[in-house]
Design an enzyme around this catalytic site. Structure first.
Site, PDB file in Angstrom:
ATOM      1  N   GLU A 331      -4.985 -21.979  50.334  1.00  0.00           N
ATOM      2  CA  GLU A 331      -5.156 -23.346  50.837  1.00  0.00           C
ATOM      3  C   GLU A 331      -4.302 -24.372  50.096  1.00  0.00           C
ATOM      4  OE1 GLU A 331      -7.489 -21.141  50.319  1.00  0.00           O
ATOM      5  OE2 GLU A 331      -9.206 -21.352  51.652  1.00  0.00           O
ATOM      6  N   LYS A 440     -26.122 -16.906  36.795  1.00  0.00           N
ATOM      7  CA  LYS A 440     -27.062 -17.968  36.402  1.00  0.00           C
ATOM      8  C   LYS A 440     -28.262 -17.341  35.712  1.00  0.00           C
ATOM      9  CE  LYS A 440     -25.603 -20.719  40.291  1.00  0.00           C
ATOM     10  NZ  LYS A 440     -25.307 -19.805  41.387  1.00  0.00           N
ATOM     11  N   TRP A 445     -25.439 -21.313  33.005  1.00  0.00           N
ATOM     12  CA  TRP A 445     -24.324 -20.584  33.600  1.00  0.00           C
ATOM     13  C   TRP A 445     -23.625 -19.696  32.562  1.00  0.00           C
ATOM     14  CZ3 TRP A 445     -21.290 -24.687  37.004  1.00  0.00           C
ATOM     15  CH2 TRP A 445     -22.104 -25.029  38.094  1.00  0.00           C
TER      16      TRP A 445
END
Ligand code: AMP
Length: 548
Positions: A331, A440, A445
């Site tokens: 992208e 998680k 995290w």
């Protein structure tokens, strides 16, 4: 008041015209699918792209029509890059490593009129062609002597098509915002989505790729393009190379360490571009055969490495070349950040410099980056705050082909990359995870990339994957899967001991499993979706058995 400069549209054809006029003799060397090494030049590529443009026009291909390729990195594929886009048609580069049903989906979705294919993909094409209603013809990228047997009413021979045309095809001028290349994302979830690059975006991207603090490509370079022409425009290097007249070396289907080494050696390559797996393969080959190889003619100066995180273990092992770590995505055309050093880093010792190189780099001019919390609020550039990485700029997508995926930009035109990162005061981005791959544990995290990079630092480990798997107490805990080098093994305890001083205690994986193979997506990234499925019950079971 308007400026008084010419409004020459930024078209890709201007690159091949420039290369033909100013770097006609600069070499293009390719490993052909048929076997021999092909030696050609930018002048020849331009002339043949002109013939191809004539052939396409005669076949009825016009502006906006999609033309697909299923092909390796070869001079013919390079000709298609310019011949197809030069007439305003859209080159749809298809990744042949995807599963056949995904390729079928993309060809149908793109409504490709013609498909150019390398002989390696004859069986795949025979299977797919009858299922694509838009396909008017198939063109085998070969000469008459090597034509495959394939049952199709309009099977054509590439060299015959070119031979019938004149090379003086004038490149038309049109809107620089017109589409040029269509490339589908690898689509780890759901169907692949089409990214449609404009001429303007890819031309501006070429300036960035060629610039000194970009990839620094020049006419003095000989560049080995391992990154496929079917993956994100081969990182824009074909265009940047045409812009400066760099020699290009195209390895065709042979991507193993031995083949790459001999090609690099023979063609005096100064830079090379590809994903980390390729460089592990090459440098491992050199290391194992060091005594038998003549390294005195090894000229490699820069290795452009992206697509997945380049681990420290790789950065140490480049036989004198500078590993330039890059981050980007289909992208983003794809270059977004590059791991160039700043003046203050020049005096650093090697280890400290490698730490900088292991980051994904700083934004190049043309791409803005920021990180946000889940509500979209900006987080600081302090190297600590971890957030969703967003980008914007003239070569960042504004939406997918045919509107798939809906609106992809927020009010400020920011595109959410799906990656999770920190950005430090100097602008260096450090990727910690894909948003969907992050582990998680008890609400905190854990970076799977950090765990993997630490694990491959072990001398006996070739590859590692860290995944979060369900855990009855912590919701998720890390599980580490390792693939060891040939003939050696690493026990669970040995790996945990090795990691102990490299990551926080609570990051240590709950289990370490040795596997023979790790699954990869068609673009060479670890396929964690399938791993998470396979090991979904691993820790729950271990806990209920009292083992974890
Ligand atoms: P693709 O569109 O197939 O090129 O995939 C883009 C994705 O690859 C990014 O969003 C990242 O998740 C990953 N990626 C690309 N470059 C890097 C890098 N240097 N380090 C870590 N992940 C990367």
């Amino acid at each position: 008041m308007q400026g008084l400069m010419q409004k020459t549209p930024l078209l890709l054809s201007s690159l091949i015209t420039h290369a033909a006029e100013n770097h006609a003799k600069a070499e293009i060397v390719g490993q052909s699918v048929e076997g021999p090494i092909v030696r050609t030049s930018w002048g020849e590529v331009a002339a043949r792209a002109g013939r191809l443009a004539g052939a396409l026009t005669r076949l009825g291909v016009g502006a906006g029509d999609r033309v697909a390729t299923l092909a390796w990195n070869t001079p013919r594929h390079l000709e298609l890059y310019f011949g197809v886009t030069g007439i305003g048609a859209v080159l749809h580069t298809v990744n042949p490593r995807l599963f056949a049903p995904q390729i079928e989906y993309m060809l149908r979705h793109a409504e490709d009129g013609y498909l150019f294919f390398d002989l390696s993909f004859t069986d795949l094409v025979a299977e797919l062609a009858p299922k694509i209603p838009s396909l008017r013809g198939l063109i085998a990228l070969t000469d008459r002597a090597h034509m495959p047997t394939l049952d199709h009413p309009n099977l054509l021979c590439y060299e015959d098509l070119l031979a019938a045309e004149s090379e003086a095809h004038p490149w038309p001028l049109f809107d620089e915002n017109a589409a040029s290349i269509l490339c589908y994302t690898s689509g780890t979830t759901g169907n692949p989505k089409g990214v449609l690059y404009s001429h303007r975006a890819l031309l501006l991207h070429s300036f960035c790729a060629a610039a000194a603090d970009g990839l620094a490509v020049s006419c003095l370079d000989s560049g080995l393009l391992v990154v496929p022409l079917f993956h994100a425009n081969a990182w824009g290097l074909p265009f940047a190379a045409a812009m400066v007249g760099a020699k290009l070396v195209l390895p065709g289907p042979r991507l193993d360490g031995a083949s790459l080494f001999s090609l690099m050696q023979a063609e005096r390559c100064t830079f090379a571009a590809g994903v980390p797996t390729v460089w592990f393969g090459l440098f491992d080959y050199i290391d194992r055969n060091r005594a038998a190889l003549d390294l005195s003619t090894f000229r490699l100066d820069r290795v452009l490495c992206g697509g997945s995180a380049a681990p420290r273990a790789l950065i140490n092992e480049t036989f004198g070349a500078f590993l330039l770590h890059a981050w980007g995505m289909t992208e983003t055309s794809p270059i977004a950040t590059l791991g160039r050093l700043l003046p203050k880093h020049l005096g650093l010792d090697r280890e400290a410099r490698y730490d900088i190189q292991a980051k994904q780099g700083r934004p190049v001019y043309g791409v803005e980056v920021c990180i946000t919390d889940p509500e979209g609020r900006r987080l600081p550039r302090d190297g600590k705050a971890v957030g969703h990485l967003r980008v914007r700029g003239p070569w960042v997508t504004a939406g997918y082909f045919k509107g798939e995926g809906g609106i992809v930009l927020d009010d400020g035109n920011w595109f959410d990359t799906g990656d999770v990162a920190t950005i430090d005061e100097d602008g260096y981005v450090t990727l910690t995870d894909r948003a969907k791959d992050i582990i998680k544990s008890g609400g905190e995290w854990i970076s799977s990339i950090d765990l993997e990079n630490a694990a491959v630092g072990h001398p006996d480990v070739l590859e590692a994957a860290a995944i979060g798997v369900p855990h009855p107490k912590w919701v998720e805990r890390p599980l580490l899967l390792i693939r060891c080098k040939e003939g050696v093994s690493v026990t669970r305890q040995a790996m945990l001991d090795f990691l102990a001083d490299k990551v926080a205690r609570w990051w240590l994986p709950d289990d370490v499993i040795t596997v023979d193979e790790l699954p990869h997506t068609a673009t060479g990234k670890l396929s964690k979706v399938s791993l998470r499925k396979t090991y979904a019950d691993h820790l729950r079971k271990a806990v209920s058995d009292g083992l974890a």
